[in-house]
Write an enzyme that holds these catalytic residues in place. Structure first.
Site, PDB file in Angstrom:
ATOM      1  N   ASN A   1       2.230  -4.636  11.739  1.00  0.00           N
ATOM      2  CA  ASN A   1       3.071  -4.189  10.619  1.00  0.00           C
ATOM      3  C   ASN A   1       3.449  -2.739  10.886  1.00  0.00           C
ATOM      4  O   ASN A   1       2.641  -1.830  10.688  1.00  0.00           O
ATOM      5  CB  ASN A   1       2.261  -4.340   9.324  1.00  0.00           C
ATOM      6  CG  ASN A   1       3.026  -3.867   8.107  1.00  0.00           C
ATOM      7  OD1 ASN A   1       4.146  -3.363   8.213  1.00  0.00           O
ATOM      8  ND2 ASN A   1       2.420  -4.021   6.941  1.00  0.00           N
TER       9      ASN A   1
ATOM     10  N   LYS B   1       0.012  -0.886  11.334  1.00  0.00           N
ATOM     11  CA  LYS B   1      -1.206  -1.564  10.899  1.00  0.00           C
ATOM     12  C   LYS B   1      -1.356  -2.804  11.764  1.00  0.00           C
ATOM     13  O   LYS B   1      -0.348  -3.435  12.123  1.00  0.00           O
ATOM     14  CB  LYS B   1      -1.107  -1.982   9.435  1.00  0.00           C
ATOM     15  CG  LYS B   1      -1.084  -0.805   8.490  1.00  0.00           C
ATOM     16  CD  LYS B   1      -1.103  -1.268   7.049  1.00  0.00           C
ATOM     17  CE  LYS B   1      -0.924  -0.064   6.142  1.00  0.00           C
ATOM     18  NZ  LYS B   1      -0.290  -0.371   4.889  1.00  0.00           N
TER      19      LYS B   1
ATOM     20  N   ARG C   1       5.410  -8.327  10.701  1.00  0.00           N
ATOM     21  CA  ARG C   1       6.007  -8.211   9.373  1.00  0.00           C
ATOM     22  C   ARG C   1       7.400  -7.603   9.549  1.00  0.00           C
ATOM     23  O   ARG C   1       7.555  -6.541  10.158  1.00  0.00           O
ATOM     24  CB  ARG C   1       5.160  -7.290   8.500  1.00  0.00           C
ATOM     25  CG  ARG C   1       5.810  -7.083   7.166  1.00  0.00           C
ATOM     26  CD  ARG C   1       5.082  -6.083   6.326  1.00  0.00           C
ATOM     27  NE  ARG C   1       5.748  -5.964   5.047  1.00  0.00           N
ATOM     28  CZ  ARG C   1       5.764  -4.864   4.326  1.00  0.00           C
ATOM     29  NH1 ARG C   1       5.143  -3.784   4.744  1.00  0.00           N
ATOM     30  NH2 ARG C   1       6.389  -4.841   3.176  1.00  0.00           N
TER      31      ARG C   1
ATOM     32  N   HIS D   1       8.219  -8.233  -1.091  1.00  0.00           N
ATOM     33  CA  HIS D   1       6.790  -8.571  -1.252  1.00  0.00           C
ATOM     34  C   HIS D   1       6.563 -10.085  -1.189  1.00  0.00           C
ATOM     35  O   HIS D   1       5.559 -10.583  -1.687  1.00  0.00           O
ATOM     36  CB  HIS D   1       6.221  -8.083  -2.616  1.00  0.00           C
ATOM     37  CG  HIS D   1       6.107  -6.602  -2.755  1.00  0.00           C
ATOM     38  ND1 HIS D   1       6.329  -5.960  -3.955  1.00  0.00           N
ATOM     39  CD2 HIS D   1       5.771  -5.638  -1.880  1.00  0.00           C
ATOM     40  CE1 HIS D   1       6.154  -4.659  -3.805  1.00  0.00           C
ATOM     41  NE2 HIS D   1       5.820  -4.443  -2.548  1.00  0.00           N
TER      42      HIS D   1
ATOM     43  N   HIS E   1       2.390  -8.133  -8.084  1.00  0.00           N
ATOM     44  CA  HIS E   1       2.000  -7.288  -6.950  1.00  0.00           C
ATOM     45  C   HIS E   1       2.175  -5.843  -7.402  1.00  0.00           C
ATOM     46  O   HIS E   1       3.296  -5.335  -7.480  1.00  0.00           O
ATOM     47  CB  HIS E   1       2.875  -7.601  -5.727  1.00  0.00           C
ATOM     48  CG  HIS E   1       2.541  -6.763  -4.536  1.00  0.00           C
ATOM     49  ND1 HIS E   1       1.884  -7.263  -3.424  1.00  0.00           N
ATOM     50  CD2 HIS E   1       2.739  -5.447  -4.288  1.00  0.00           C
ATOM     51  CE1 HIS E   1       1.706  -6.282  -2.546  1.00  0.00           C
ATOM     52  NE2 HIS E   1       2.221  -5.165  -3.056  1.00  0.00           N
TER      53      HIS E   1
ATOM     54  N   GLY F   1       1.234  -2.333  -6.430  1.00  0.00           N
ATOM     55  CA  GLY F   1       0.754  -1.267  -5.535  1.00  0.00           C
ATOM     56  C   GLY F   1       1.660  -0.076  -5.756  1.00  0.00           C
ATOM     57  O   GLY F   1       2.246   0.079  -6.832  1.00  0.00           O
TER      58      GLY F   1
ATOM     59  N   GLY G   1       4.510   0.293  -4.314  1.00  0.00           N
ATOM     60  CA  GLY G   1       5.681  -0.526  -4.649  1.00  0.00           C
ATOM     61  C   GLY G   1       5.174  -1.648  -5.542  1.00  0.00           C
ATOM     62  O   GLY G   1       4.047  -2.108  -5.347  1.00  0.00           O
TER      63      GLY G   1
ATOM     64  N   ARG H   1       9.357   5.213  -7.368  1.00  0.00           N
ATOM     65  CA  ARG H   1      10.689   4.612  -7.579  1.00  0.00           C
ATOM     66  C   ARG H   1      10.933   4.407  -9.071  1.00  0.00           C
ATOM     67  O   ARG H   1      10.026   4.010  -9.801  1.00  0.00           O
ATOM     68  CB  ARG H   1      10.806   3.267  -6.876  1.00  0.00           C
ATOM     69  CG  ARG H   1      10.753   3.347  -5.380  1.00  0.00           C
ATOM     70  CD  ARG H   1      11.044   1.978  -4.766  1.00  0.00           C
ATOM     71  NE  ARG H   1      10.664   1.981  -3.368  1.00  0.00           N
ATOM     72  CZ  ARG H   1       9.862   1.068  -2.822  1.00  0.00           C
ATOM     73  NH1 ARG H   1       9.371   0.068  -3.532  1.00  0.00           N
ATOM     74  NH2 ARG H   1       9.563   1.150  -1.550  1.00  0.00           N
TER      75      ARG H   1
ATOM     76  N   GLU I   1      -5.667  -4.979  -8.219  1.00  0.00           N
ATOM     77  CA  GLU I   1      -7.041  -5.336  -7.846  1.00  0.00           C
ATOM     78  C   GLU I   1      -8.072  -4.345  -8.387  1.00  0.00           C
ATOM     79  O   GLU I   1      -9.221  -4.716  -8.626  1.00  0.00           O
ATOM     80  CB  GLU I   1      -7.162  -5.392  -6.308  1.00  0.00           C
ATOM     81  CG  GLU I   1      -6.375  -6.540  -5.702  1.00  0.00           C
ATOM     82  CD  GLU I   1      -6.187  -6.421  -4.186  1.00  0.00           C
ATOM     83  OE1 GLU I   1      -7.041  -5.810  -3.517  1.00  0.00           O
ATOM     84  OE2 GLU I   1      -5.169  -6.936  -3.679  1.00  0.00           O
ATOM     85  N   ASN I   2      -7.638  -3.085  -8.561  1.00  0.00           N
ATOM     86  CA  ASN I   2      -8.637  -2.042  -8.825  1.00  0.00           C
ATOM     87  C   ASN I   2      -8.642  -1.458 -10.222  1.00  0.00           C
ATOM     88  O   ASN I   2      -9.634  -0.862 -10.628  1.00  0.00           O
ATOM     89  CB  ASN I   2      -8.428  -0.881  -7.838  1.00  0.00           C
ATOM     90  CG  ASN I   2      -8.741  -1.289  -6.422  1.00  0.00           C
ATOM     91  OD1 ASN I   2      -9.820  -1.799  -6.158  1.00  0.00           O
ATOM     92  ND2 ASN I   2      -7.803  -1.091  -5.523  1.00  0.00           N
TER      93      ASN I   2
ATOM     94  N   GLU J   1      -1.618  -9.995   3.271  1.00  0.00           N
ATOM     95  CA  GLU J   1      -0.331 -10.333   3.898  1.00  0.00           C
ATOM     96  C   GLU J   1      -0.503 -10.636   5.381  1.00  0.00           C
ATOM     97  O   GLU J   1       0.167 -11.514   5.925  1.00  0.00           O
ATOM     98  CB  GLU J   1       0.659  -9.176   3.697  1.00  0.00           C
ATOM     99  CG  GLU J   1       1.147  -9.100   2.254  1.00  0.00           C
ATOM    100  CD  GLU J   1       1.592  -7.715   1.836  1.00  0.00           C
ATOM    101  OE1 GLU J   1       0.728  -6.820   1.738  1.00  0.00           O
ATOM    102  OE2 GLU J   1       2.790  -7.513   1.610  1.00  0.00           O
TER     103      GLU J   1
HETATM  104  P1  ADP Z   1       1.082   0.249  -1.047  1.00  0.00           P
HETATM  105  O1  ADP Z   1       0.521  -0.783  -0.081  1.00  0.00           O
HETATM  106  O2  ADP Z   1       2.303  -0.190  -1.782  1.00  0.00           O
HETATM  107  O3  ADP Z   1       1.179   1.632  -0.484  1.00  0.00           O
HETATM  108  P2  ADP Z   1      -1.402  -0.199  -2.490  1.00  0.00           P
HETATM  109  O4  ADP Z   1      -1.337  -1.661  -2.755  1.00  0.00           O
HETATM  110  O5  ADP Z   1      -2.386   0.275  -1.471  1.00  0.00           O
HETATM  111  O6  ADP Z   1       0.032   0.411  -2.216  1.00  0.00           O
HETATM  112  O7  ADP Z   1      -1.722   0.523  -3.903  1.00  0.00           O
HETATM  113  C1  ADP Z   1      -1.863   1.934  -3.971  1.00  0.00           C
HETATM  114  C2  ADP Z   1      -2.096   2.313  -5.420  1.00  0.00           C
HETATM  115  O8  ADP Z   1      -3.208   1.585  -5.960  1.00  0.00           O
HETATM  116  C3  ADP Z   1      -2.489   3.775  -5.594  1.00  0.00           C
HETATM  117  O9  ADP Z   1      -1.372   4.618  -5.676  1.00  0.00           O
HETATM  118  C4  ADP Z   1      -3.255   3.754  -6.906  1.00  0.00           C
HETATM  119  O10 ADP Z   1      -2.360   3.918  -7.993  1.00  0.00           O
HETATM  120  C5  ADP Z   1      -3.824   2.355  -6.968  1.00  0.00           C
HETATM  121  N1  ADP Z   1      -5.281   2.349  -6.725  1.00  0.00           N
HETATM  122  C6  ADP Z   1      -5.930   2.233  -5.560  1.00  0.00           C
HETATM  123  N2  ADP Z   1      -7.272   2.282  -5.758  1.00  0.00           N
HETATM  124  C7  ADP Z   1      -7.465   2.410  -7.090  1.00  0.00           C
HETATM  125  C8  ADP Z   1      -8.604   2.524  -7.946  1.00  0.00           C
HETATM  126  N3  ADP Z   1      -9.832   2.493  -7.450  1.00  0.00           N
HETATM  127  N4  ADP Z   1      -8.393   2.645  -9.263  1.00  0.00           N
HETATM  128  C9  ADP Z   1      -7.148   2.673  -9.768  1.00  0.00           C
HETATM  129  N5  ADP Z   1      -6.035   2.572  -9.024  1.00  0.00           N
HETATM  130  C10 ADP Z   1      -6.184   2.453  -7.706  1.00  0.00           C
END
Ligand code: ADP
Length: 407
Positions: A15, A22, A100, A188, A216, A218, A220, A249, A342-343, A393
């Site tokens: 990727n 990656k 990717r 995505h 999704h 993140g 993005g 964005r 997820e987090n 992915e």
């Molecule tokens: P991308 O792949 O689009 O760069 P990710 O899927 O890795 O993004 O998501 C990054 C975002 O996830 C971070 O900017 C943050 O807002 C959120 N994030 C990551 N870890 C945590 C956490 N432990 N608690 C809350 N938010 C988190």
């Protein structure tokens, strides 16, 4: 999830981003799949590019490398992973490489890379100038470094390519949209498809029977309405700028406001592009950052703009979930994935609050904390299953690569 009868194949998934690569290497053996090692090179073309990778079993490696371009980065990756013996004592060599590729335009399936596919990816670079060119550099480097090894492109847009016409067109003059291929492509897709399949598997229900909204979330962020395993609509469009508010964005805004700001501020197209893609969203509204950990801390200390940014992010997701539930004529499951999905239990709880009209009801105890495995969050009597399904992915790209090669 896996089909029986896979051969023994080692698939390297690549990727390439603008300054990063990656990678993840999978062994696909008799219907089982395992990651042999994965990692990334960051800071390509900068002063001290770094290679980080972890082998199955846990030993981690970090080193500063020479990587003025993606080819040098991939050479360093290969030198590092060639030093890793596989089970039979041989150094790792891929049987196939899956890439990717962000924009596949009209290409709706993963494709084995040949001159025609390369030319199409290059053409679609005009529609995804930040993404397709580095993806192409990675492909070309692999073609040179591994002559004779099959390469497969897996497109982020592919999953959404079959959505209905009404969800694909903008209401602009038809001929002009056609001339410049200005359609709602959606992105995505590999992630939405992966988590939809995993969710069905996790719930023990056929994917063909399910109406899902996959979130999704993140840096993005996009939602997809998935019915019977097909994407019917998604929040991103011609570019990843449409739809939800994101890290940097803007997401949806009145095009009239864009024209007005360009005129008042005398902004060029690329300045406006930068404002909407890099200076807006959570960062632009809060003024403190785009990471939810930073935003929560600021909001908890009373920063009103940080609070507003969080509330807007959540509000817009809730609004789009309602819209996509209408597209699906109801909802069986809601899926959260990616960094925030997820987090961040606070964001998940805020999204699901007061959604009983749809049959969504969260078990706050199940929702608590970060989730690194598939988890059910909904209360026992809820009509809609709310889940976290960590996205993968690269695994999906490895599966697609294998499927293309097996015809
Ligand atoms: P991308 O792949 O689009 O760069 P990710 O899927 O890795 O993004 O998501 C990054 C975002 O996830 C971070 O900017 C943050 O807002 C959120 N994030 C990551 N870890 C945590 C956490 N432990 N608690 C809350 N938010 C988190």
């Amino acid at each position: 999830m896996q089909d029986e009868g896979w051969g023994d194949m080692r698939i390297l998934v690549i990727n390439c981003g603008s300054s990063s690569v990656k990678f993840n290497a999978f062994e696909m053996l008799n219907g089982a799949e395992s990651s042999l090692f994965c990692g990334q090179v960051t800071g390509i073309g900068e002063t001290a590019p770094q290679l980080d990778w972890t082998a199955q079993g846990g030993d981690s490696h970090k080193q500063v490398i020479v990587a003025n371009d993606h080819r040098q980065a991939l050479e360093a990756v290969m030198a590092a992973i060639r030093s890793k013996d596989t089970d039979n004592g041989e150094p790792f060599t891929p049987d196939a490489i899956g890439h990717r590729v962000v924009h596949g335009g009209a290409l709706s399936d993963a494709s084995r890379i040949d001159e025609t596919v390369l030319a199409r990816i290059e053409d679609y670079g005009a529609l995804a100038p930040l993404h397709n060119p580095p993806n192409l550099v990675g492909i070309r480097a692999c073609l040179e470094l591994f002559p004779g090894t099959p390469n497969v492109a897996v497109f982020d847009t592919a999953f959404h390519a079959g959505k209905p016409e009404v969800a694909t067109h903008y209401a602009i003059p038809f001929e002009m949209a056609d001339r410049y291929q200005v359609y709602r492509y959606g992105f995505h897709g590999t992630s939405h498809r992966y988590v939809a399949g995993e969710c069905a598997h996790f719930l023990g229900r056929p994917l063909g029977d399910l109406r899902l909204v996959t979130c999704h979330l993140g840096n993005g962020a996009s939602l997809a309405a998935v019915k019977g395993g097909r994407s019917l609509d998604t929040t991103m469009g011609f570019t990843p700028l449409e739809g939800l508010m994101m890290g940097t964005r803007s997401g949806d805004l009145d095009v009239g406001a864009v024209l007005y700001l360009m005129e008042r501020e005398g902004l060029t197209v690329s300045e406006m592009d930068c404002l909407l893609n890099k200076q807006s969203g959570l960062l632009g509204v809060s003024g403190v950052g785009n990471d939810f950990r930073v935003l929560h801390a600021a909001a908890d200390e009373g920063n009103k703009q940080a609070r507003l940014a969080i509330d807007m992010f959540v509000y817009r997701i809730r609004k789009h979930i309602g819209a996509l539930a209408a597209v699906l004529n109801g909802l069986d499951a809601l899926v959260f994935t990616a960094g925030i999905g997820e987090n961040d239990d606070r964001v998940r709880a805020a999204i699901c609050h007061d959604m009983d009209y749809l049959g969504i009801s969260l078990d706050l105890e199940c929702n608590r904390g970060r989730k690194s495995v598939n988890t059910l969050l909904s209360s026992a009597d809820a009509r809609v299953a709310v889940t976290v399904i960590p996205t993968d992915e690269e695994r999906m790209i490895a599966r697609d690569t294998l499927a293309v090669l097996e015809g």
